[in-house]
Scaffold this active site. Structure first.
Site, mmCIF file in Angstrom:
data_model
loop_
_atom_site.group_PDB
_atom_site.id
_atom_site.type_symbol
_atom_site.label_atom_id
_atom_site.label_comp_id
_atom_site.label_asym_id
_atom_site.label_seq_id
_atom_site.Cartn_x
_atom_site.Cartn_y
_atom_site.Cartn_z
ATOM 1 N N ARG A 47 0.768 -1.320 -0.063
ATOM 2 C CA ARG A 47 0.034 0.078 -0.020
ATOM 3 C C ARG A 47 0.867 1.289 -0.047
ATOM 4 N NH1 ARG A 47 -0.167 -4.912 1.455
ATOM 5 N NH2 ARG A 47 0.181 -4.172 3.639
ATOM 6 N N CYS A 81 -5.124 -2.935 8.866
ATOM 7 C CA CYS A 81 -4.146 -2.293 7.970
ATOM 8 C C CYS A 81 -4.654 -0.891 7.857
ATOM 9 C CB CYS A 81 -3.798 -2.886 6.597
ATOM 10 S SG CYS A 81 -2.756 -2.030 5.618
ATOM 11 N N THR A 83 -2.672 1.718 6.376
ATOM 12 C CA THR A 83 -2.468 2.332 5.123
ATOM 13 C C THR A 83 -3.553 1.981 3.996
ATOM 14 O OG1 THR A 83 -0.100 1.847 5.696
ATOM 15 C CG2 THR A 83 -0.751 2.956 3.225
ATOM 16 N N THR A 125 3.308 4.354 8.744
ATOM 17 C CA THR A 125 4.101 4.065 7.362
ATOM 18 C C THR A 125 4.249 5.511 6.770
ATOM 19 O OG1 THR A 125 2.231 3.560 6.116
ATOM 20 C CG2 THR A 125 3.344 1.630 7.109
ATOM 21 N N LYS A 165 7.560 -7.034 9.286
ATOM 22 C CA LYS A 165 7.129 -8.004 8.193
ATOM 23 C C LYS A 165 7.935 -8.935 7.731
ATOM 24 C CE LYS A 165 4.221 -4.317 6.150
ATOM 25 N NZ LYS A 165 2.937 -5.205 5.852
ATOM 26 N N CYS A 195 0.279 1.878 12.550
ATOM 27 C CA CYS A 195 0.776 0.746 11.777
ATOM 28 C C CYS A 195 0.487 -0.404 12.578
ATOM 29 C CB CYS A 195 2.140 1.078 11.000
ATOM 30 S SG CYS A 195 2.802 -0.447 10.223
#
Length: 232
Positions: A47, A81, A83, A125, A165, A195
């Site tokens: 994203r 999520c 984003t 992010t 991640k 985030c």
């Protein structure tokens, strides 16, 4: 009723959301919990890259997940999520189900913790910051949003998110804690972990204790919003 969870962004954040939803639900037996279905699709294009113009559009994959959740019987949607909420309006236009907004959930958690209007810090992010997802909604409610400077984002926050991640959860904690402390030093009266990877490396409780200010874990905030939806 059944909650649909549009996950996989990243996979660990979606799994953590389901775990926290379960733990935060007041329940004495299995049947007291909220029925839900998790669609965890890590193939959704990045994203942040999409929003910064360096990657493909994730919207088709997001809509595919929404259709799958609707077909599975979901009656509302949660998206762990942050984003991905940059495509919230497009998703809402294409999906007949109500979609809980993670920034509204964070705002509700700020209010629940008694954080008065004024400066608050945000870790997120680059994509979320560029879209001003939090700035627009929280500033309209009276909070002034402080964000890390460009160097801190490039050298600390973004690498830490990428590490989580990649499964390196533990090493990400110290740099993220330093970034949060920098926001408090600039006058933030609370810190929002905007985030859903960040709380995995930086748990809300120990961070709150070390910073001395309220902390909003957006995984927990969204889970509380989902529980509120289920209650009526």
């Amino acid at each position: 009723m059944m909650l649909g969870i549009l996950g996989g962004m990243g996979p660990l954040a979606g799994a953590q959301f389901l775990a926290r939803l379960t733990l935060l639900t007041p329940a004495e037996r299995d049947q007291d919990h909220l029925p839900c279905v998790l669609w965890s699709d890590p193939r959704v294009p990045d994203r942040t890259a999409a929003r910064l113009g360096t990657g493909p559009d994730p919207l088709p994959a997001l809509l595919r997940g929404l259709r799958a959740l609707e077909a599975a019987g979901a009656t509302a949607i949660a998206i762990p999520c942050n984003t991905a909420h940059g495509w919230f309006d497009d998703m809402r236009a294409a999906c007949p189900l109500p979609i809980l907004h993670i920034v509204d959930a964070a705002a509700a958690d700020l209010a629940r913790q008694g954080v008065a209007p004024g400066p608050i810090g945000l870790l997120a992010t680059e994509g979320t910051l560029a879209m001003r997802l939090y700035q627009q909604r929280l500033e309209a409610a009276g909070w002034d949003v402080l964000v890390p400077d460009a160097a801190t984002m490039a050298d600390v926050v973004s690498p830490a998110i990428a590490a989580i991640k990649a499964g390196a959860v533990g090493p990400a904690g110290l740099p993220l804690r330093a970034a949060a402390a920098g926001l408090v030093a600039r006058g933030a009266r609370a810190v929002v972990l905007g985030c859903t990877e960040i709380p995995l490396g930086l748990p809300e409780g120990p961070l709150r204790d070390s910073l001395g200010v309220p902390v909003v874990d957006t995984i927990d905030a969204l889970a509380l919003a989902a529980i509120g939806w289920a209650r009526g």
